[in-house]
Motif scaffolding. Structure first.
Motif, PDB file in Angstrom:
ATOM      1  N   ALA A  31     -23.813 -37.679  73.865  1.00 44.78           N
ATOM      2  CA  ALA A  31     -24.225 -36.693  72.867  1.00 44.78           C
ATOM      3  C   ALA A  31     -23.832 -35.287  73.319  1.00 44.78           C
ATOM      4  N   GLU A  32     -24.039 -34.980  74.585  1.00 42.53           N
ATOM      5  CA  GLU A  32     -23.657 -33.678  75.126  1.00 42.53           C
ATOM      6  C   GLU A  32     -22.149 -33.491  75.016  1.00 42.53           C
ATOM      7  N   ALA A  33     -21.388 -34.538  75.312  1.00 37.09           N
ATOM      8  CA  ALA A  33     -19.928 -34.458  75.228  1.00 37.09           C
ATOM      9  C   ALA A  33     -19.473 -34.236  73.779  1.00 37.09           C
ATOM     10  N   ALA A  34     -20.126 -34.880  72.820  1.00 38.25           N
ATOM     11  CA  ALA A  34     -19.785 -34.692  71.406  1.00 38.25           C
ATOM     12  C   ALA A  34     -20.051 -33.255  70.980  1.00 38.25           C
ATOM     13  N   TYR A  35     -21.168 -32.698  71.429  1.00 36.14           N
ATOM     14  CA  TYR A  35     -21.507 -31.303  71.111  1.00 36.14           C
ATOM     15  C   TYR A  35     -20.484 -30.356  71.735  1.00 36.14           C
ATOM     16  N   GLN A  36     -20.150 -30.573  73.009  1.00 27.87           N
ATOM     17  CA  GLN A  36     -19.181 -29.706  73.686  1.00 27.87           C
ATOM     18  C   GLN A  36     -17.806 -29.788  73.019  1.00 27.87           C
ATOM     19  N   LEU A  37     -17.408 -30.970  72.587  1.00 29.63           N
ATOM     20  CA  LEU A  37     -16.135 -31.135  71.905  1.00 29.63           C
ATOM     21  C   LEU A  37     -16.121 -30.369  70.580  1.00 29.63           C
ATOM     22  N   ALA A  38     -17.203 -30.458  69.837  1.00 30.10           N
ATOM     23  CA  ALA A  38     -17.298 -29.734  68.570  1.00 30.10           C
ATOM     24  C   ALA A  38     -17.252 -28.223  68.799  1.00 30.10           C
ATOM     25  N   MET A  39     -17.935 -27.763  69.841  1.00 26.90           N
ATOM     26  CA  MET A  39     -17.942 -26.326  70.137  1.00 26.90           C
ATOM     27  C   MET A  39     -16.554 -25.849  70.575  1.00 26.90           C
ATOM     28  N   SER A  40     -15.859 -26.673  71.344  1.00 25.39           N
ATOM     29  CA  SER A  40     -14.541 -26.272  71.829  1.00 25.39           C
ATOM     30  C   SER A  40     -13.488 -26.290  70.718  1.00 25.39           C
ATOM     31  N   SER A  41     -13.790 -26.932  69.608  1.00 23.16           N
ATOM     32  CA  SER A  41     -12.842 -26.970  68.502  1.00 23.16           C
ATOM     33  C   SER A  41     -12.825 -25.669  67.701  1.00 23.16           C
ATOM     34  N   ILE A  42     -13.761 -24.772  67.977  1.00 21.07           N
ATOM     35  CA  ILE A  42     -13.814 -23.487  67.281  1.00 21.07           C
ATOM     36  C   ILE A  42     -12.984 -22.482  68.068  1.00 21.07           C
ATOM     37  N   SER A  43     -12.020 -21.897  67.430  1.00 19.86           N
ATOM     38  CA  SER A  43     -11.132 -20.942  68.081  1.00 19.86           C
ATOM     39  C   SER A  43     -11.870 -19.657  68.449  1.00 19.86           C
ATOM     40  N   GLU A  44     -11.442 -19.050  69.547  1.00 24.32           N
ATOM     41  CA  GLU A  44     -12.015 -17.764  69.969  1.00 24.32           C
ATOM     42  C   GLU A  44     -11.710 -16.682  68.938  1.00 24.32           C
ATOM     43  N   LYS A  45     -10.613 -16.851  68.202  1.00 20.68           N
ATOM     44  CA  LYS A  45     -10.172 -15.842  67.240  1.00 20.68           C
ATOM     45  C   LYS A  45     -10.691 -16.089  65.826  1.00 20.68           C
ATOM     46  N   ASP A  46     -11.452 -17.143  65.642  1.00 19.08           N
ATOM     47  CA  ASP A  46     -11.975 -17.478  64.319  1.00 19.08           C
ATOM     48  C   ASP A  46     -12.955 -16.402  63.866  1.00 19.08           C
ATOM     49  N   PRO A  47     -12.744 -15.792  62.709  1.00 14.35           N
ATOM     50  CA  PRO A  47     -13.657 -14.746  62.251  1.00 14.35           C
ATOM     51  C   PRO A  47     -15.071 -15.266  61.941  1.00 14.35           C
ATOM     52  N   ASP A  48     -15.193 -16.550  61.716  1.00 15.48           N
ATOM     53  CA  ASP A  48     -16.494 -17.153  61.406  1.00 15.48           C
ATOM     54  C   ASP A  48     -17.092 -17.852  62.615  1.00 15.48           C
ATOM     55  N   ARG A  49     -16.624 -17.537  63.799  1.00 17.44           N
ATOM     56  CA  ARG A  49     -17.037 -18.215  65.021  1.00 17.44           C
ATOM     57  C   ARG A  49     -18.552 -18.211  65.206  1.00 17.44           C
ATOM     58  N   GLU A  50     -19.192 -17.078  65.008  1.00 15.63           N
ATOM     59  CA  GLU A  50     -20.639 -16.986  65.216  1.00 15.63           C
ATOM     60  C   GLU A  50     -21.393 -17.898  64.255  1.00 15.63           C
ATOM     61  N   MET A  51     -20.976 -17.906  63.001  1.00 18.16           N
ATOM     62  CA  MET A  51     -21.638 -18.728  61.997  1.00 18.16           C
ATOM     63  C   MET A  51     -21.448 -20.217  62.312  1.00 18.16           C
ATOM     64  N   LEU A  52     -20.236 -20.608  62.687  1.00 16.82           N
ATOM     65  CA  LEU A  52     -19.959 -22.009  63.000  1.00 16.82           C
ATOM     66  C   LEU A  52     -20.688 -22.445  64.267  1.00 16.82           C
ATOM     67  N   THR A  53     -20.692 -21.577  65.270  1.00 24.93           N
ATOM     68  CA  THR A  53     -21.401 -21.876  66.512  1.00 24.93           C
ATOM     69  C   THR A  53     -22.888 -22.049  66.250  1.00 24.93           C
ATOM     70  N   ALA A  54     -23.445 -21.179  65.423  1.00 28.65           N
ATOM     71  CA  ALA A  54     -24.872 -21.278  65.097  1.00 28.65           C
ATOM     72  C   ALA A  54     -25.180 -22.588  64.376  1.00 28.65           C
ATOM     73  N   ALA A  55     -24.305 -22.996  63.468  1.00 26.94           N
ATOM     74  CA  ALA A  55     -24.528 -24.247  62.721  1.00 26.94           C
ATOM     75  C   ALA A  55     -24.485 -25.456  63.656  1.00 26.94           C
ATOM     76  N   LEU A  56     -23.503 -25.492  64.564  1.00 28.71           N
ATOM     77  CA  LEU A  56     -23.394 -26.619  65.483  1.00 28.71           C
ATOM     78  C   LEU A  56     -24.549 -26.634  66.487  1.00 28.71           C
ATOM     79  N   THR A  57     -24.913 -25.464  66.970  1.00 26.83           N
ATOM     80  CA  THR A  57     -26.021 -25.370  67.924  1.00 26.83           C
ATOM     81  C   THR A  57     -27.331 -25.809  67.278  1.00 26.83           C
ATOM     82  N   ASP A  58     -27.538 -25.404  66.031  1.00 30.13           N
ATOM     83  CA  ASP A  58     -28.760 -25.795  65.326  1.00 30.13           C
ATOM     84  C   ASP A  58     -28.793 -27.309  65.099  1.00 30.13           C
TER      85      ASP A  58
END
Length: 192
Positions: free
Chosen positions: A103-130
């Motif tokens: 489960a931790e690996a699945a979460y880390q993989l999903a988080m790493s799929s978000i680009s550092e340059k993505d303008p919606d990074r904070e919103m996507l990170t918050a959704a995955l973290t929640d």
């Protein structure tokens, strides 16, 4: 066209075409189910702010909130829909996990799929973290073992080691690693 409303709230329509009837019926449905009808602009703005706060916090949006966004802010609707889809994909992967480590690996993989340059990074990170936080607080997570037997039988390179077999691997430095699995893992290095 003659529109009459009878005492028992039935609409009697005397129209020449079915299109006029359908258009009127759609207007009635839109009025009945439109929650913004009768709301002041201030109320609509407050509602929109609550939705934006929910999006920033990574929470799930209701169909009514998504509908409101689609009509009032199509760009934010597209962003929110993307976050909801990524969240749902992570939730589905988490449900299929067989261990807490997986489960931790699945979460880390999903988080790493978000680009550092993505303008919606904070919103996507918050959704995955929640989504991961909700999963960890659920009873499903608590029932999972720390590791599966398959994960316990992997060596440091992540290669599954069947018990009692010898494997020869050349590592990145050009050294050959030999593994013979018994009850305890042992290895040695030999230069080629």
């Amino acid at each position: 066209m003659n529109w009459k409303l009878s005492g028992n709230a039935e609409i009697n329509m005397a129209a020449e075409s079915g299109n006029a009837r359908a258009a009127f019926g759609q207007q009635v449905l839109d009025y009945v189910f439109c929650k913004e009808t009768g709301k002041s602009e201030e109320d609509k703005a407050k509602y929109a702010q609550r939705i934006y706060a929910k999006i920033r916090a990574g929470k799930k949006l209701t169909p009514a909130e998504l509908d409101f966004l689609s009509r009032t802010d199509p760009i934010m609707y597209a962003k929110a829909l993307r976050a909801q889809m990524m969240r749902q994909a992570l939730e589905n992967r988490l449900k299929a996990c067989r261990s807490k480590q997986e489960a931790e690996a699945a979460y880390q993989l999903a988080m790493s799929s978000i680009s550092e340059k993505d303008p919606d990074r904070e919103m996507l990170t918050a959704a995955l973290t929640d989504a991961y936080k909700e999963f960890k607080e659920s009873g499903e997570y608590e029932r999972l073992p720390e590791k599966t037997e398959k994960e316990e039988n992997r060596n440091s390179n992540g290669i599954e080691m069947p018990i009692g077999e010898v494997q020869y691997i050349v590592n990145g430095n050009g050294y050959q690693e030999t593994y013979k699995e018994t009850e305890k893992e042992s290895s040695f290095f030999a230069q080629t």
